[in-house]
Scaffold this active site. Structure first.
Site, PDB file in Angstrom:
ATOM      1  N   SER A 156       0.708  -1.066  -0.105  1.00 45.20           N
ATOM      2  CA  SER A 156      -0.015  -0.037   0.122  1.00 45.20           C
ATOM      3  C   SER A 156       0.903   1.240   0.116  1.00 45.20           C
ATOM      4  O   SER A 156       2.000   1.259   0.478  1.00 45.20           O
ATOM      5  CB  SER A 156      -0.713   0.220   1.209  1.00 45.20           C
ATOM      6  OG  SER A 156      -1.437   1.398   1.360  1.00 45.20           O
ATOM      7  N   TYR A 169      -1.794  -0.581  10.503  1.00 43.32           N
ATOM      8  CA  TYR A 169      -1.799  -0.949   9.019  1.00 43.32           C
ATOM      9  C   TYR A 169      -0.588  -0.779   8.370  1.00 43.32           C
ATOM     10  O   TYR A 169       0.061  -1.512   7.468  1.00 43.32           O
ATOM     11  CB  TYR A 169      -3.094  -0.529   8.682  1.00 43.32           C
ATOM     12  CG  TYR A 169      -3.366  -0.589   7.059  1.00 43.32           C
ATOM     13  CD1 TYR A 169      -3.789  -2.001   6.686  1.00 43.32           C
ATOM     14  CD2 TYR A 169      -3.199   0.276   6.189  1.00 43.32           C
ATOM     15  CE1 TYR A 169      -3.874  -2.242   5.378  1.00 43.32           C
ATOM     16  CE2 TYR A 169      -3.448   0.051   4.835  1.00 43.32           C
ATOM     17  CZ  TYR A 169      -3.809  -1.233   4.403  1.00 43.32           C
ATOM     18  OH  TYR A 169      -3.845  -1.542   3.130  1.00 43.32           O
TER      19      TYR A 169
HETATM   20  P1  NDP Z   1     -11.470  -6.155   0.114  1.00 43.74           P
HETATM   21  O1  NDP Z   1     -11.818  -6.028   1.582  1.00 43.74           O
HETATM   22  O2  NDP Z   1     -12.438  -6.287  -1.171  1.00 43.74           O
HETATM   23  O3  NDP Z   1     -10.806  -7.624  -0.196  1.00 43.74           O
HETATM   24  C1  NDP Z   1      -9.903  -8.266   0.958  1.00 43.74           C
HETATM   25  C2  NDP Z   1      -9.919  -9.948   0.445  1.00 43.74           C
HETATM   26  O4  NDP Z   1      -9.144 -10.511   1.344  1.00 43.74           O
HETATM   27  C3  NDP Z   1     -11.434 -10.238   0.341  1.00 43.74           C
HETATM   28  O5  NDP Z   1     -11.553 -11.358  -0.772  1.00 43.74           O
HETATM   29  C4  NDP Z   1     -11.370 -11.229   1.610  1.00 43.74           C
HETATM   30  O6  NDP Z   1     -12.330 -12.293   1.577  1.00 43.74           O
HETATM   31  C5  NDP Z   1      -9.871 -11.666   1.853  1.00 43.74           C
HETATM   32  N1  NDP Z   1      -9.857 -12.070   3.036  1.00 43.74           N
HETATM   33  C6  NDP Z   1      -9.988 -11.260   4.241  1.00 43.74           C
HETATM   34  N2  NDP Z   1      -9.567 -12.273   5.269  1.00 43.74           N
HETATM   35  C7  NDP Z   1      -9.009 -13.476   4.886  1.00 43.74           C
HETATM   36  C8  NDP Z   1      -8.567 -14.386   5.453  1.00 43.74           C
HETATM   37  N3  NDP Z   1      -8.425 -14.733   6.553  1.00 43.74           N
HETATM   38  N4  NDP Z   1      -8.244 -15.675   4.463  1.00 43.74           N
HETATM   39  C9  NDP Z   1      -8.326 -15.409   3.131  1.00 43.74           C
HETATM   40  N5  NDP Z   1      -8.719 -14.347   2.716  1.00 43.74           N
HETATM   41  C10 NDP Z   1      -9.352 -13.112   3.411  1.00 43.74           C
HETATM   42  O7  NDP Z   1     -10.298  -5.245   0.023  1.00 43.74           O
HETATM   43  P2  NDP Z   1      -9.204  -4.849  -1.328  1.00 43.74           P
HETATM   44  O8  NDP Z   1      -9.269  -5.469  -2.568  1.00 43.74           O
HETATM   45  O9  NDP Z   1      -9.188  -3.225  -1.304  1.00 43.74           O
HETATM   46  O10 NDP Z   1      -7.906  -5.311  -0.512  1.00 43.74           O
HETATM   47  C11 NDP Z   1      -6.891  -6.129  -1.073  1.00 43.74           C
HETATM   48  C12 NDP Z   1      -5.724  -6.006  -0.689  1.00 43.74           C
HETATM   49  O11 NDP Z   1      -5.399  -4.478  -1.059  1.00 43.74           O
HETATM   50  C13 NDP Z   1      -5.504  -5.542   0.934  1.00 43.74           C
HETATM   51  O12 NDP Z   1      -4.119  -6.172   0.997  1.00 43.74           O
HETATM   52  C14 NDP Z   1      -5.493  -4.228   0.945  1.00 43.74           C
HETATM   53  O13 NDP Z   1      -4.652  -3.926   2.253  1.00 43.74           O
HETATM   54  C15 NDP Z   1      -4.703  -3.743  -0.180  1.00 43.74           C
HETATM   55  N6  NDP Z   1      -4.940  -2.150  -0.547  1.00 43.74           N
HETATM   56  C16 NDP Z   1      -6.044  -1.809  -0.696  1.00 43.74           C
HETATM   57  C17 NDP Z   1      -6.383  -0.488  -0.925  1.00 43.74           C
HETATM   58  C18 NDP Z   1      -7.628   0.124  -0.978  1.00 43.74           C
HETATM   59  O14 NDP Z   1      -7.887   1.594  -0.880  1.00 43.74           O
HETATM   60  N7  NDP Z   1      -8.640  -0.328  -1.195  1.00 43.74           N
HETATM   61  C19 NDP Z   1      -5.189   0.500  -1.050  1.00 43.74           C
HETATM   62  C20 NDP Z   1      -3.937  -0.224  -0.878  1.00 43.74           C
HETATM   63  C21 NDP Z   1      -3.820  -1.484  -0.498  1.00 43.74           C
HETATM   64  P3  NDP Z   1     -13.203 -13.157   2.465  1.00 43.74           P
HETATM   65  O15 NDP Z   1     -13.643 -11.929   3.374  1.00 43.74           O
HETATM   66  O16 NDP Z   1     -14.184 -13.983   1.630  1.00 43.74           O
HETATM   67  O17 NDP Z   1     -11.909 -14.185   3.152  1.00 43.74           O
END
Ligand code: NDP
Length: 262
Positions: A156, A169
């Site tokens: 990030s 975070y």
């Molecule tokens: P989302 O919340 O849409 O996606 C997060 C994903 O992680 C979901 O598919 C969730 O699915 C999965 N997840 C959460 N916990 C678990 C677990 N214990 N095991 C397996 N899967 C898990 O957010 P984003 O798409 O935005 O996030 C994706 C990445 O991008 C993250 O690492 C985030 O920190 C990073 N990021 C995002 C930014 C933003 O502004 N959105 C900016 C910078 C970085 P499920 O609940 O079904 O398990």
């Protein structure tokens, strides 16, 4: 040695490749699964919500792609290893890993929200390492046999810049970026490209888990003042780096909304 592009065509440059994507049930992971599948990769979509993964696989299949869903919690070491064993048995191993599952739970440190601290460390650090541990042997083998493999870790902009109340975070993401730099130096000689992907704000479910009112207000203000990135913007970026010639490794990619100052 066969080349990774031996079955690729201009319209399907990732044909022949097997991409594992964690955090694929929403946001960046979901959009990237659809994009990489549209470019010919067979994709393995991994997250906890099986119903969402099932719908995603159906959509990809309907569009002519190939996808496999694995419902697993990446903080569960044994479950991640079982997923890797399944990818090995069913698809011959991964040659692209988007290590992307993550959670963002900002709050002032003085609130001592230890549960949320732990949740972020467990997923963003330990979960990420579980996935690296289980899939690195497959990536290294693909690098050796096919000449290229990709390990892309979702970090990030918070790994670089200072966001008050986002300390834990941001620290987990600084871990991801610095780890990626080290792994690139270690694995590059084995034809495994390693990248740290550092997006600014992307509109996804990530913001929906935030409970701290100050952070919610900050996000609401940010939504008013600029156009956020979409998950598809990040998917395009990942497709770009995955389709570069094997000699090219984008080590660290920062993707910001045009209107986000820092
Ligand atoms: P989302 O919340 O849409 O996606 C997060 C994903 O992680 C979901 O598919 C969730 O699915 C999965 N997840 C959460 N916990 C678990 C677990 N214990 N095991 C397996 N899967 C898990 O957010 P984003 O798409 O935005 O996030 C994706 C990445 O991008 C993250 O690492 C985030 O920190 C990073 N990021 C995002 C930014 C933003 O502004 N959105 C900016 C910078 C970085 P499920 O609940 O079904 O398990």
């Amino acid at each position: 040695m066969s080349t990774p592009t031996s079955s690729a065509t201009p319209s399907a440059p990732l044909r022949g490749r097997v991409a594992v994507i964690t955090g694929a049930s929403s946001g960046i992971g979901e959009a990237t699964a659809e994009k990489l599948a549209s470019l010919g990769a067979r994709v393995v979509v991994l997250a906890r919500r099986a119903d969402r993964l099932h719908d995603l696989v159906e959509r990809i299949t309907k569009d002519g792609g190939t996808a496999v869903a694995i419902a697993a919690d990446v903080t569960d070491t044994a479950a991640v290893q079982a997923a890797a064993d399944r990818v090995e048995a069913e698809l011959g191993g991964a040659d692209l890993l988007l290590n992307n599952a993550g959670v963002m739970l900002p709050a002032p440190v003085e609130e001592v929200a230890t549960g949320q601290w732990q949740q972020q460390i467990d997923l963003n650090v330990t979960g990420l390492m579980n996935v690296i541990g289980a899939f690195t042997p497959q990536l290294v083998r693909a690098g050796s046999e096919r000449g290229v493999a990709d390990l892309i870790n979702t970090s990030s902009i918070a790994a670089q810049n200072i966001f008050p109340h986002f300390a834990v975070y941001s620290a987990t993401k600084a871990y991801v970026t610095h780890l990626s730099r080290h792994l690139r130096a270690e694995l590059g000689a084995k034809n495994v490209r390693v990248a740290a992907l550092e997006p600014g704000i992307v509109g996804t479910e990530l913001q929906g888990h935030v409970t701290d009112q100050g952070a919610l207000d900050w996000l609401a203000g940010a939504k008013q003042s600029m156009e956020w990135l979409t998950p598809q913007d990040i998917a395009e970026t990942i497709a770009f780096l995955a389709t570069l010639p094997p000699r090219v490794n984008l080590q660290q990619i920062t993707v910001m909304p045009t209107g986000q100052p820092s």
